[in-house]
Motif scaffolding. Structure first.
Motif, PDB file in Angstrom:
ATOM      1  N   ILE A 106      -5.837  28.914  -5.420  1.00  0.00           N
ATOM      2  CA  ILE A 106      -5.235  27.578  -5.433  1.00  0.00           C
ATOM      3  C   ILE A 106      -4.149  27.587  -6.499  1.00  0.00           C
ATOM      4  CG2 ILE A 106      -5.617  25.110  -5.747  1.00  0.00           C
ATOM      5  CD1 ILE A 106      -8.473  25.498  -4.868  1.00  0.00           C
ATOM      6  N   LYS A 107      -2.894  27.569  -6.069  1.00  0.00           N
ATOM      7  CA  LYS A 107      -1.768  27.705  -6.994  1.00  0.00           C
ATOM      8  C   LYS A 107      -1.154  26.370  -7.375  1.00  0.00           C
ATOM      9  CE  LYS A 107      -0.526  32.422  -5.812  1.00  0.00           C
ATOM     10  NZ  LYS A 107       0.578  33.362  -5.535  1.00  0.00           N
ATOM     11  N   SER A 108      -1.816  25.302  -6.981  1.00  0.00           N
ATOM     12  CA  SER A 108      -1.254  23.968  -7.206  1.00  0.00           C
ATOM     13  C   SER A 108      -2.234  23.041  -7.911  1.00  0.00           C
ATOM     14  CB  SER A 108      -0.841  23.361  -5.856  1.00  0.00           C
ATOM     15  OG  SER A 108      -1.922  23.403  -4.930  1.00  0.00           O
ATOM     16  N   MET A 109      -3.082  23.620  -8.771  1.00  0.00           N
ATOM     17  CA  MET A 109      -3.990  22.791  -9.556  1.00  0.00           C
ATOM     18  C   MET A 109      -3.192  21.978 -10.562  1.00  0.00           C
ATOM     19  SD  MET A 109      -7.200  22.846  -8.771  1.00  0.00           S
ATOM     20  CE  MET A 109      -7.568  21.805 -10.181  1.00  0.00           C
ATOM     21  N   ASN A 110      -3.649  20.788 -10.829  1.00  0.00           N
ATOM     22  CA  ASN A 110      -3.039  19.961 -11.874  1.00  0.00           C
ATOM     23  C   ASN A 110      -4.099  19.049 -12.479  1.00  0.00           C
ATOM     24  OD1 ASN A 110      -2.495  17.015 -10.502  1.00  0.00           O
ATOM     25  ND2 ASN A 110      -2.332  18.668  -9.009  1.00  0.00           N
ATOM     26  N   THR A 111      -3.869  18.655 -13.721  1.00  0.00           N
ATOM     27  CA  THR A 111      -4.837  17.850 -14.454  1.00  0.00           C
ATOM     28  C   THR A 111      -4.116  16.773 -15.242  1.00  0.00           C
ATOM     29  OG1 THR A 111      -6.644  17.938 -16.062  1.00  0.00           O
ATOM     30  CG2 THR A 111      -4.803  19.429 -16.432  1.00  0.00           C
ATOM     31  N   ASP A 112      -4.866  15.814 -15.759  1.00  0.00           N
ATOM     32  CA  ASP A 112      -4.279  14.714 -16.527  1.00  0.00           C
ATOM     33  C   ASP A 112      -4.154  15.032 -18.007  1.00  0.00           C
ATOM     34  OD1 ASP A 112      -4.349  13.343 -14.141  1.00  0.00           O
ATOM     35  OD2 ASP A 112      -6.112  12.132 -14.659  1.00  0.00           O
ATOM     36  N   ALA A 113      -4.937  15.993 -18.478  1.00  0.00           N
ATOM     37  CA  ALA A 113      -5.052  16.241 -19.920  1.00  0.00           C
ATOM     38  C   ALA A 113      -4.151  17.390 -20.353  1.00  0.00           C
ATOM     39  CB  ALA A 113      -6.497  16.553 -20.282  1.00  0.00           C
ATOM     40  N   ILE A 114      -3.601  17.294 -21.575  1.00  0.00           N
ATOM     41  CA  ILE A 114      -2.680  18.310 -22.061  1.00  0.00           C
ATOM     42  C   ILE A 114      -3.229  19.071 -23.263  1.00  0.00           C
ATOM     43  CG2 ILE A 114      -1.409  16.870 -23.707  1.00  0.00           C
ATOM     44  CD1 ILE A 114       1.194  18.152 -22.588  1.00  0.00           C
ATOM     45  N   ASN A 115      -4.374  18.650 -23.809  1.00  0.00           N
ATOM     46  CA  ASN A 115      -4.992  19.353 -24.924  1.00  0.00           C
ATOM     47  C   ASN A 115      -6.394  19.833 -24.540  1.00  0.00           C
ATOM     48  OD1 ASN A 115      -2.915  19.255 -26.965  1.00  0.00           O
ATOM     49  ND2 ASN A 115      -3.294  17.048 -27.055  1.00  0.00           N
ATOM     50  N   HIS A 116      -6.882  20.850 -25.263  1.00  0.00           N
ATOM     51  CA  HIS A 116      -8.061  21.575 -24.819  1.00  0.00           C
ATOM     52  C   HIS A 116      -9.293  20.705 -24.657  1.00  0.00           C
ATOM     53  CE1 HIS A 116      -6.293  25.565 -24.967  1.00  0.00           C
ATOM     54  NE2 HIS A 116      -5.743  25.254 -26.131  1.00  0.00           N
ATOM     55  N   ILE A 167     -16.236  30.074  -8.622  1.00  0.00           N
ATOM     56  CA  ILE A 167     -14.976  29.474  -9.069  1.00  0.00           C
ATOM     57  C   ILE A 167     -14.532  30.183 -10.347  1.00  0.00           C
ATOM     58  CG2 ILE A 167     -13.782  27.310  -9.659  1.00  0.00           C
ATOM     59  CD1 ILE A 167     -16.356  25.891  -8.504  1.00  0.00           C
ATOM     60  N   TRP A 168     -13.234  30.497 -10.449  1.00  0.00           N
ATOM     61  CA  TRP A 168     -12.676  31.172 -11.630  1.00  0.00           C
ATOM     62  C   TRP A 168     -11.423  30.415 -12.056  1.00  0.00           C
ATOM     63  CZ3 TRP A 168      -8.464  33.208 -13.939  1.00  0.00           C
ATOM     64  CH2 TRP A 168      -8.600  34.231 -14.877  1.00  0.00           C
ATOM     65  N   GLY A 169     -11.354  29.989 -13.320  1.00  0.00           N
ATOM     66  CA  GLY A 169     -10.146  29.326 -13.805  1.00  0.00           C
ATOM     67  C   GLY A 169     -10.376  28.612 -15.118  1.00  0.00           C
ATOM     68  N   GLY A 170      -9.265  28.136 -15.711  1.00  0.00           N
ATOM     69  CA  GLY A 170      -9.315  27.454 -16.986  1.00  0.00           C
ATOM     70  C   GLY A 170      -9.033  25.974 -16.875  1.00  0.00           C
ATOM     71  N   THR A 176      -3.100  27.927 -11.677  1.00  0.00           N
ATOM     72  CA  THR A 176      -3.813  28.622 -10.609  1.00  0.00           C
ATOM     73  C   THR A 176      -5.273  28.841 -10.965  1.00  0.00           C
ATOM     74  OG1 THR A 176      -1.788  29.805  -9.978  1.00  0.00           O
ATOM     75  CG2 THR A 176      -3.864  30.722  -9.188  1.00  0.00           C
ATOM     76  N   ILE A 177      -6.143  28.641  -9.979  1.00  0.00           N
ATOM     77  CA  ILE A 177      -7.539  29.069 -10.065  1.00  0.00           C
ATOM     78  C   ILE A 177      -7.857  29.818  -8.774  1.00  0.00           C
ATOM     79  CG2 ILE A 177      -8.137  27.032 -11.428  1.00  0.00           C
ATOM     80  CD1 ILE A 177      -9.710  26.022  -8.949  1.00  0.00           C
ATOM     81  N   TRP A 178      -9.010  30.471  -8.718  1.00  0.00           N
ATOM     82  CA  TRP A 178      -9.446  31.003  -7.421  1.00  0.00           C
ATOM     83  C   TRP A 178     -10.891  30.619  -7.142  1.00  0.00           C
ATOM     84  CZ3 TRP A 178     -13.566  34.274  -7.732  1.00  0.00           C
ATOM     85  CH2 TRP A 178     -13.640  35.252  -8.743  1.00  0.00           C
ATOM     86  N   MET A 179     -11.205  30.614  -5.845  1.00  0.00           N
ATOM     87  CA  MET A 179     -12.554  30.310  -5.379  1.00  0.00           C
ATOM     88  C   MET A 179     -12.950  31.366  -4.348  1.00  0.00           C
ATOM     89  SD  MET A 179     -12.017  26.188  -4.831  1.00  0.00           S
ATOM     90  CE  MET A 179     -13.748  25.725  -4.767  1.00  0.00           C
ATOM     91  N   ALA A 180     -14.245  31.544  -4.182  1.00  0.00           N
ATOM     92  CA  ALA A 180     -14.738  32.505  -3.196  1.00  0.00           C
ATOM     93  C   ALA A 180     -16.086  32.044  -2.671  1.00  0.00           C
ATOM     94  CB  ALA A 180     -14.865  33.898  -3.816  1.00  0.00           C
TER      95      ALA A 180
END
Length: 485
Positions: A149-159, A382-385, A412-416
């Protein structure tokens, strides 16, 4: 219209409960004792649908293994190949591309934003032609098993808020984590192990901390909280009996303690007392199950070779991947693995090389191992940050030494497995990798899709707390139908 699952904790007819259930029976799995007629007809679906593991509809997956890469790996060095960044190396990020998007305090005062292409080579792999960096050769070999998935997006900008958002659907703490929601919604397949287990590992890169609020039960009953496994001599702390106490004595003590708690429950009618009894019983059963499942000495040489020699070193990423497979194989509903060290603000090329070597083989081995055992179809990996990295440099800048700041708008994340389409790349970013131009996937959308694969409607998995109905997806989220097989 179907009614949502309701806050059953406030609808128990407690005296009827006591008339139906004898607490403290030695071999009883107390979760299985929560029977339908213990409720007084409150709104919503019977809790038996929850505890017995009855989903809203036929599931495609039974369990989840989440390989969370804490600190946010750079998509530009791993998965999102952008030749234009190398061609425009050192040129300033066009304002028309950035579009006034917010910056962190670490780069807000920079006078320029020089574009930094990756120093690592990319190639296409498998029949799917997925682009994967040279840093991940093992992952590249299983490209046709993965959905990128190359189009992940989130609302938060800090860890901290971003990490919390991925785990709980909210940027603030105290909300139930995803594993707790799944435990609440589906229960456990194994009465001798928790439904939700947490594994921690640490790479050599710049790390960000993890903390127990990430696997909290929040306002759900505490039986749904994640159980952390450690790399020490005792994989689950405080599980063993003190010196001088044998298993028969422990059983007798628990029976008497349960009888005392039954009396307390009758007087105060606090459902958390029932939860405590469940936890005592689970701990008793875990005393036998945990030592066996954490023993890697009986794994065949072929498995050790697959995961790499580090899988025999407790607390490493490889060991935790293998343990995740073993837990999942035994019916643990949700295994959450956190691997720290991906925070590449400086010296990124050197650090990400080491981090990638740390996780590449074991991540691919987990998918391969599950597939060989016939478990991948029913296990969602699921693999990603928590977010991505910027296409421009933060701090020191040269061809082979640069850093990248936080970027929540595209990564980007990936799933399987688990009914997700294999061998596809979903979504697309622009030539700068900065903005999504096709099929965006928000964190709430990801959560909705994960629940869907386990047979749960994210709009119906609801818990009423302090007068409000809460969901993992809050008031948002839509299925990402394009990735569902």
């Amino acid at each position: 219209m179907e009614k949502p699952i309701f806050d059953f904790g406030m609808n128990i007819n407690r005296r009827h409960f006591l008339s139906k259930v004898s607490l403290g029976i030695g071999s009883a799995a107390l979760g299985s004792l929560l029977i339908p007629d213990m409720f007084n007809g409150g709104e919503g679906t019977s809790v038996n649908d929850i505890v017995s593991g009855l989903p809203h509809f036929a599931p495609k997956a039974k369990r989840v293994i989440y390989l969370f890469q804490n600190g946010a790996p750079s998509q530009y060095e791993l998965f999102d190949h952008k030749p234009l960044l190398n061609k425009m190396f050192g040129e300033n990020l066009p304002e028309s591309v950035r579009g006034g998007q917010r910056l962190t305090g670490m780069t807000a005062n920079q006078t320029s934003f020089p574009l930094a292409g990756s120093v690592f080579n990319f190639a296409q792999h498998g029949n799917s032609g997925a682009w994967v960096s040279e840093l991940l050769p093992h992952t590249a070999r299983i490209a046709d098993d993965l959905c990128f998935i190359k189009s992940m997006n989130t609302d938060a900008i800090n860890h901290d808020p971003a990490l919390t958002f991925f785990q709980s659907g909210a940027q603030v703490g105290s909300r139930p984590s995803m594993g707790a929601w799944l435990s609440y919604g589906l229960g456990s397949e194994n009465q001798n192990l928790p439904a939700f287990c947490v594994l921690l590992s640490r790479g050599i890169g710049n790390g960000q901390g993890v903390y127990s609020k990430l696997w909290t039960n929040g306002f759900l009953d505490s039986v749904h909280q994640g159980v952390q496994f450690s790399s020490g001599e005792n994989p689950v702390l405080y599980l063993g009996d003190p010196d001088g106490m044998d298993r028969n004595e422990r059983r007798e003590m628990l029976d008497k303690l349960a009888a005392l708690n039954e009396g307390t429950f009758a007087e105060y009618q606090d459902p958390e007392i029932v939860t405590k009894i469940q936890q005592y019983e689970m701990a008793f059963r875990m005393q036998a199950a945990v030592p066996e499942i954490t023993d890697m000495s009986k794994e065949p040489e072929s498995v050790v070779k697959l995961y790499g020699p580090d899988c025999l070193v407790p607390g490493t990423y490889a060991a935790n991947c293998l343990l995740a497979r073993k837990l999942s194989e035994q019916g643990v509903r949700f295994v959450q693995l956190y691997h720290q060290g991906w925070d590449g603000h400086s010296n990124l090329p050197k650090e990400i090389r080491a981090q990638s070597m740390d996780v590449d083989q074991a991540s691919a081995a987990l998918v391969t191992d599950l597939k060989q055992r016939g478990l991948l179809d029913e296990t969602l990996v699921i693999w990603g940050g928590e977010f991505g990295r910027t296409n421009y440099c933060q701090g020191k800048f040269s061809r082979d030494d640069y850093g990248r700041d936080h970027h929540p708008r595209a990564f980007t994340i990936w799933m399987a497995g688990g009914g997700i389409k294999p061998g596809i790349s979903y979504g697309q970013t622009d030539d700068f990798g900065y903005n999504i131009i096709k099929d965006p996937v928000h964190v709430h959308d990801l959560h909705a899709t994960i629940l869907n694969q386990l047979g749960l409607d994210h709009e119906k998995l609801v818990f009423k707390h302090q007068g409000r109905r809460y969901r993992l997806t809050d008031v948002a989220g839509k299925l990402v139908k394009g990735i569902i097989a």
